[in-house]
Design a protein around this motif. Structure first.
Motif, mmCIF file in Angstrom:
data_model
loop_
_atom_site.group_PDB
_atom_site.id
_atom_site.type_symbol
_atom_site.label_atom_id
_atom_site.label_comp_id
_atom_site.label_asym_id
_atom_site.label_seq_id
_atom_site.Cartn_x
_atom_site.Cartn_y
_atom_site.Cartn_z
ATOM 1 N N ASP B 11 5.376 -12.791 -2.494
ATOM 2 C CA ASP B 11 4.201 -12.342 -3.230
ATOM 3 C C ASP B 11 3.582 -11.110 -2.579
ATOM 4 O O ASP B 11 3.187 -10.167 -3.264
ATOM 5 C CB ASP B 11 3.165 -13.468 -3.318
ATOM 6 N N LEU B 12 3.513 -11.148 -1.268
ATOM 7 C CA LEU B 12 2.972 -9.999 -0.545
ATOM 8 C C LEU B 12 3.810 -8.752 -0.799
ATOM 9 O O LEU B 12 3.281 -7.669 -1.058
ATOM 10 C CB LEU B 12 2.927 -10.317 0.958
ATOM 11 N N LEU B 13 5.127 -8.914 -0.750
ATOM 12 C CA LEU B 13 6.018 -7.781 -0.979
ATOM 13 C C LEU B 13 5.831 -7.216 -2.388
ATOM 14 O O LEU B 13 5.745 -5.999 -2.570
ATOM 15 C CB LEU B 13 7.477 -8.220 -0.780
ATOM 16 N N VAL B 14 5.764 -8.107 -3.366
ATOM 17 C CA VAL B 14 5.631 -7.665 -4.748
ATOM 18 C C VAL B 14 4.288 -6.965 -4.966
ATOM 19 O O VAL B 14 4.227 -5.885 -5.568
ATOM 20 C CB VAL B 14 5.792 -8.856 -5.710
ATOM 21 N N TYR B 48 11.328 -12.318 -10.901
ATOM 22 C CA TYR B 48 10.616 -12.591 -12.148
ATOM 23 C C TYR B 48 9.676 -13.787 -12.029
ATOM 24 O O TYR B 48 8.497 -13.680 -12.388
ATOM 25 C CB TYR B 48 11.601 -12.738 -13.313
ATOM 26 N N PRO B 49 10.154 -14.917 -11.550
ATOM 27 C CA PRO B 49 9.216 -16.032 -11.355
ATOM 28 C C PRO B 49 8.028 -15.658 -10.464
ATOM 29 O O PRO B 49 6.920 -16.145 -10.676
ATOM 30 C CB PRO B 49 10.081 -17.116 -10.716
ATOM 31 N N ALA B 50 8.263 -14.793 -9.499
ATOM 32 C CA ALA B 50 7.163 -14.365 -8.635
ATOM 33 C C ALA B 50 6.121 -13.606 -9.450
ATOM 34 O O ALA B 50 4.917 -13.809 -9.291
ATOM 35 C CB ALA B 50 7.686 -13.496 -7.496
ATOM 36 N N LEU B 51 6.604 -12.741 -10.330
ATOM 37 C CA LEU B 51 5.675 -11.984 -11.173
ATOM 38 C C LEU B 51 4.892 -12.917 -12.110
ATOM 39 O O LEU B 51 3.697 -12.724 -12.328
ATOM 40 C CB LEU B 51 6.444 -10.935 -11.982
ATOM 41 N N GLU B 82 -5.753 -6.565 -5.873
ATOM 42 C CA GLU B 82 -6.015 -5.650 -4.754
ATOM 43 C C GLU B 82 -6.627 -6.413 -3.582
ATOM 44 O O GLU B 82 -6.234 -6.236 -2.424
ATOM 45 C CB GLU B 82 -7.001 -4.546 -5.184
ATOM 46 N N GLN B 83 -7.595 -7.243 -3.929
ATOM 47 C CA GLN B 83 -8.266 -8.009 -2.878
ATOM 48 C C GLN B 83 -7.297 -8.990 -2.218
ATOM 49 O O GLN B 83 -7.261 -9.124 -0.994
ATOM 50 C CB GLN B 83 -9.455 -8.770 -3.469
ATOM 51 N N ALA B 84 -6.510 -9.659 -3.069
ATOM 52 C CA ALA B 84 -5.538 -10.617 -2.526
ATOM 53 C C ALA B 84 -4.548 -9.902 -1.613
ATOM 54 O O ALA B 84 -4.176 -10.414 -0.558
ATOM 55 C CB ALA B 84 -4.799 -11.312 -3.660
ATOM 56 N N LEU B 85 -4.152 -8.716 -2.020
ATOM 57 C CA LEU B 85 -3.196 -7.952 -1.223
ATOM 58 C C LEU B 85 -3.750 -7.646 0.159
ATOM 59 O O LEU B 85 -3.069 -7.833 1.170
ATOM 60 C CB LEU B 85 -2.832 -6.654 -1.945
ATOM 61 N N SER B 86 -4.993 -7.199 0.198
ATOM 62 C CA SER B 86 -5.533 -6.837 1.506
ATOM 63 C C SER B 86 -5.684 -8.078 2.384
ATOM 64 O O SER B 86 -5.450 -8.031 3.590
ATOM 65 C CB SER B 86 -6.843 -6.068 1.361
ATOM 66 N N GLY B 87 -6.033 -9.207 1.756
ATOM 67 C CA GLY B 87 -6.104 -10.452 2.517
ATOM 68 C C GLY B 87 -4.747 -10.870 3.042
ATOM 69 O O GLY B 87 -4.599 -11.289 4.187
ATOM 70 N N ARG B 88 -3.731 -10.705 2.210
ATOM 71 C CA ARG B 88 -2.399 -11.140 2.633
ATOM 72 C C ARG B 88 -1.787 -10.208 3.663
ATOM 73 O O ARG B 88 -0.964 -10.627 4.467
ATOM 74 C CB ARG B 88 -1.489 -11.267 1.406
ATOM 75 N N ARG B 89 -2.196 -8.970 3.623
ATOM 76 C CA ARG B 89 -1.739 -8.048 4.665
ATOM 77 C C ARG B 89 -2.291 -8.497 6.017
ATOM 78 O O ARG B 89 -1.570 -8.533 7.013
ATOM 79 C CB ARG B 89 -2.261 -6.630 4.397
ATOM 80 N N ARG B 90 -3.560 -8.824 6.030
ATOM 81 C CA ARG B 90 -4.161 -9.294 7.284
ATOM 82 C C ARG B 90 -3.473 -10.564 7.758
ATOM 83 O O ARG B 90 -3.244 -10.754 8.941
ATOM 84 C CB ARG B 90 -5.665 -9.546 7.090
#
Lengths: 104, 104
Positions: B11-14, B48-51, B82-90
DNA sequence: CTTGACGATTAGCACCACTAAGTATACGGT
DNA sequence: ACCGTATACTTAGTGGTGCTAATCGTCAAG
């Protein structure tokens, strides 16, 4: 640490803590908690099956020890385990590098 | 790249590749392959399932586009994404740091 | 017209970490 | 004595998630 994140990396973590010195399951969990500053707080249901799995693969071996009335099964790396560990370290490096490349 | 290693990080990669610009599933897979120098070669049954999962969580949204007779479902990040992405990056950073601490 | 690249979908499978409960000993505090 | 906590191991069941493999379809190149 969320569960899914470490999927596929538990074996590497366990092998890594056993490399320094043999240990029993409970101690493995403790070392992981300590060395990761609390990030890796693995449940018993994670660490013990991981050790059985590794033993089944011949990467660690165990023997019973009784210390102060408590039974302990002490695990240590086999030669195959040492080799597997170094391979998995390289694998982790490749993975982390690729992640960094995508995230940057 | 072995499957288990990336469990929990797809999910993070996508989300990460979608942050730069919207893309359809096939293109997401291509970008991942390219940006990771071939390390992340994810099967369609993964991407696809990830999306769908991410869309179900409201982190991405999609609309159909037809280009040269080919149907494409183009995905883009939502604000929540966007918010989820920044959280998952951390979260990834914490994970990678902890791994390094245990392995070193 | 056959092949291969593009593009999406989905049923079923397998792996693996977790939850949760059980078993058991030692020890400190009350 | 009793109880709570830490130590220590086991294991049945569950759930998430990535993969396999098949299907359906368009388009361009040979």
């Amino acid at each position: 640490m969320r569960a899914e994140a470490i999927k596929g990396h538990v074996d590497l973590l366990v092998l890594s803590v056993l490399q320094r010195s043999p240990a029993h399951g409970y101690a493995v969990a403790e070392r992981l908690r300590k060395r990761s500053s609390g990030v890796f707080d693995l449940a018993e249901g994670t660490i013990y099956p991981a050790l059985y799995r590794l033993e089944g693969q011949g990467l660690v071996e165990s023997r019973w020890r009784t210390v102060g009335g408590r039974r302990r099964r002490v695990y240590r790396l086999t030669t195959a385990g040492e080799q597997a560990l170094s391979g998995r370290r390289r694998h982790w490096d490749a993975f982390a590098t690729a992640m960094q490349a995508v995230l940057s």
